[in-house]
Design an enzyme around this catalytic site. Structure first.
Site, mmCIF file in Angstrom:
data_model
loop_
_atom_site.group_PDB
_atom_site.id
_atom_site.type_symbol
_atom_site.label_atom_id
_atom_site.label_comp_id
_atom_site.label_asym_id
_atom_site.label_seq_id
_atom_site.Cartn_x
_atom_site.Cartn_y
_atom_site.Cartn_z
ATOM 1 N N TYR A 29 28.451 -75.813 -53.260
ATOM 2 C CA TYR A 29 27.449 -75.455 -53.969
ATOM 3 C C TYR A 29 27.162 -76.267 -55.343
ATOM 4 O O TYR A 29 26.137 -76.563 -55.765
ATOM 5 C CB TYR A 29 26.955 -73.882 -53.975
ATOM 6 C CG TYR A 29 26.054 -73.369 -54.726
ATOM 7 C CD1 TYR A 29 24.669 -73.163 -53.996
ATOM 8 C CD2 TYR A 29 25.762 -72.719 -56.092
ATOM 9 C CE1 TYR A 29 23.445 -72.514 -54.558
ATOM 10 C CE2 TYR A 29 24.699 -72.250 -56.576
ATOM 11 C CZ TYR A 29 23.617 -72.061 -55.732
ATOM 12 O OH TYR A 29 22.467 -71.634 -56.320
ATOM 13 N N SER A 69 20.965 -74.626 -60.836
ATOM 14 C CA SER A 69 21.759 -73.399 -61.097
ATOM 15 C C SER A 69 22.595 -73.481 -62.146
ATOM 16 O O SER A 69 22.744 -74.538 -62.621
ATOM 17 C CB SER A 69 22.532 -73.038 -59.825
ATOM 18 O OG SER A 69 23.652 -72.049 -60.062
HETATM 19 N N1 LIG Z 1 19.534 -65.709 -56.800
HETATM 20 C C1 LIG Z 1 20.337 -66.348 -57.757
HETATM 21 O O1 LIG Z 1 21.182 -65.694 -58.166
HETATM 22 C C2 LIG Z 1 20.348 -67.893 -57.812
HETATM 23 C C3 LIG Z 1 21.039 -68.421 -58.809
HETATM 24 C C4 LIG Z 1 21.098 -69.713 -59.245
HETATM 25 C C5 LIG Z 1 20.277 -70.861 -58.347
HETATM 26 N N2 LIG Z 1 19.635 -70.129 -57.373
HETATM 27 C C6 LIG Z 1 18.848 -70.858 -56.351
HETATM 28 O O2 LIG Z 1 17.535 -70.423 -56.704
HETATM 29 C C7 LIG Z 1 16.877 -70.856 -55.341
HETATM 30 C C8 LIG Z 1 16.332 -69.682 -54.670
HETATM 31 O O3 LIG Z 1 17.327 -68.737 -54.557
HETATM 32 P P1 LIG Z 1 17.034 -67.229 -53.925
HETATM 33 O O4 LIG Z 1 18.037 -66.260 -54.537
HETATM 34 O O5 LIG Z 1 15.431 -66.936 -54.050
HETATM 35 O O6 LIG Z 1 17.455 -67.252 -52.378
HETATM 36 P P2 LIG Z 1 16.852 -66.563 -51.084
HETATM 37 O O7 LIG Z 1 18.020 -66.669 -50.085
HETATM 38 O O8 LIG Z 1 16.612 -65.300 -51.638
HETATM 39 O O9 LIG Z 1 15.457 -67.300 -50.914
HETATM 40 C C9 LIG Z 1 15.666 -68.882 -50.421
HETATM 41 C C10 LIG Z 1 14.361 -69.157 -49.744
HETATM 42 O O10 LIG Z 1 14.731 -70.603 -49.275
HETATM 43 C C11 LIG Z 1 14.514 -70.618 -47.750
HETATM 44 N N3 LIG Z 1 15.066 -71.678 -47.233
HETATM 45 C C12 LIG Z 1 16.311 -71.719 -46.928
HETATM 46 N N4 LIG Z 1 16.722 -72.849 -46.261
HETATM 47 C C13 LIG Z 1 15.500 -73.650 -46.285
HETATM 48 C C14 LIG Z 1 14.970 -74.914 -45.672
HETATM 49 N N5 LIG Z 1 15.969 -75.594 -45.056
HETATM 50 N N6 LIG Z 1 13.788 -75.266 -45.472
HETATM 51 C C15 LIG Z 1 12.791 -74.409 -46.246
HETATM 52 N N7 LIG Z 1 13.362 -73.189 -46.826
HETATM 53 C C16 LIG Z 1 14.334 -72.817 -46.797
HETATM 54 C C17 LIG Z 1 14.811 -69.039 -47.337
HETATM 55 O O11 LIG Z 1 14.149 -68.770 -45.991
HETATM 56 C C18 LIG Z 1 14.457 -68.378 -48.445
HETATM 57 O O12 LIG Z 1 12.845 -67.847 -47.985
HETATM 58 C C19 LIG Z 1 18.032 -71.694 -54.579
HETATM 59 O O13 LIG Z 1 17.818 -73.045 -54.514
HETATM 60 C C20 LIG Z 1 19.028 -71.077 -55.185
HETATM 61 O O14 LIG Z 1 20.263 -71.783 -54.937
HETATM 62 C C21 LIG Z 1 19.607 -68.587 -57.158
#
Ligand SMILES: NC(=O)c1ccc[n+]([C@@H]2O[C@H](COP(=O)([O-])OP(=O)(O)OC[C@H]3O[C@@H](n4cnc5c(N)ncnc54)[C@H](O)[C@@H]3O)[C@@H](O)[C@H]2O)c1
Length: 258
Positions: free
Chosen positions: A158, A142
């Site tokens: 985080y 991130s």
């Molecule tokens: N959306 C953003 O703005 C953003 C920004 C920076 C980083 N990220 C990172 O990107 C990645 C995806 O984020 P997103 O926004 O798509 O989140 P999201 O919550 O929409 O999707 C995350 C997915 O991970 C799954 N998950 C959660 N815990 C789990 C576990 N223990 N084992 C297996 N699967 C698990 C969830 O069920 C979900 O399908 C994450 O690592 C998040 O930290 C997201």
């Protein structure tokens, strides 16, 4: 020839959000994709969507924080397809936006277990299969693995987890270069996914104001889309990035450029 033709990919957290977009794009570009998640219904839907569009995907329940789950699924994927070429360590949770002195040890453990230990476990169990023919590991960190957030909820755990992922990426890149395994990290800013929807809904100022305030800080003036990140995953996963390892790519609309 598609960009990742016949490669075998595992995408953690592939049921929703960024992981789902990456799974769909990798499959469109010829990869066989194992979608792993703990959200079974959307996971099965993602599998159906890809297979229905002529791609190849399978869904498996796997908690990235459980070594038993990770070992079992990596073995199954490698046995079914003969190898693992691509691992996208995407699964993550945000945890509660609290300052350090208010965080409980169970809260710390849960976020670190999923966001950092999950990356460790999946890398640990995918690497032995990659050592045979090389591979590409793409870690989703991130922007908060690089900088603290002044305009947004307090410095919280985080950041610790995503900073760990950034450093694990560089360390693994150096360690496994001799095996032809590349490891890179992606640092998304604010991307519109179910995670961001939840964060906004929980904001004390209300979701509308939260969205307005945050997007004002993004030079491109809006949230990103999951596909913006998926194209970076595809690049790192493909042989187009064959000389790229240990690098970090920020995808944030300019959010941390100022
Ligand atoms: N959306 C953003 O703005 C953003 C920004 C920076 C980083 N990220 C990172 O990107 C990645 C995806 O984020 P997103 O926004 O798509 O989140 P999201 O919550 O929409 O999707 C995350 C997915 O991970 C799954 N998950 C959660 N815990 C789990 C576990 N223990 N084992 C297996 N699967 C698990 C969830 O069920 C979900 O399908 C994450 O690592 C998040 O930290 C997201």
């Amino acid at each position: 020839m598609a960009r990742v033709q016949d490669k075998v990919a595992i995408v953690t957290g592939g049921a929703m959000g960024l992981g789902r977009a990456a799974s769909v794009l990798l499959a469109q570009e010829g990869a066989r994709v194992a979608i792993v998640d703990i959200a079974d219904e959307p996971g099965k839907q993602a599998e159906k969507e890809i297979n229905g569009a002529g791609g190849e995907a399978l869904y498996r329940h796997m908690d990235v924080a459980s070594e038993e789950d990770v070992r079992r699924v990596c073995r199954e994927v490698a046995e079914k397809y003969g190898r693992i070429d691509i691992l996208v360590n995407n699964a993550g949770i945000s945890g509660s936006p609290k300052p350090t002195h208010e965080i409980s040890v169970p809260e710390w453990n849960r976020v670190l277990d999923v966001d950092a230990k999950g990356v460790f476990l999946c890398t640990k169990h995918a690497v032995p299969y990659m050592k045979k023919g090389g591979g590409s590991i793409v870690n989703i960190s991130s922007v908060y693995g690089i900088v603290a957030g002044v305009d947004n909820p307090p410095p919280y755990l985080y950041h610790a987890a995503k900073g760990a992922v950034r450093m694990m990426t560089k360390s693994d890149a150096v360690c496994y270069a001799k095996d032809g395994i590349r490891v890179n990290s992606i640092h998304p800013g604010w991307i519109w996914t179910p995670m961001l929807d939840q964060v906004g809904k929980a904001a004390p100022e209300g979701q509308e104001e939260f969205n307005r305030r945050l997007q004002k800080h993004i030079p491109l003036g809006r949230y990103g889309e999951p596909r913006d990140v998926a194209f970076a995953v595809l690049y790192f996963a493909s042989d187009e990035s064959k000389f790229v390892t240990g690098s970090e790519l920020v995808i944030d609309g300019g959010y941390i450029a100022w």
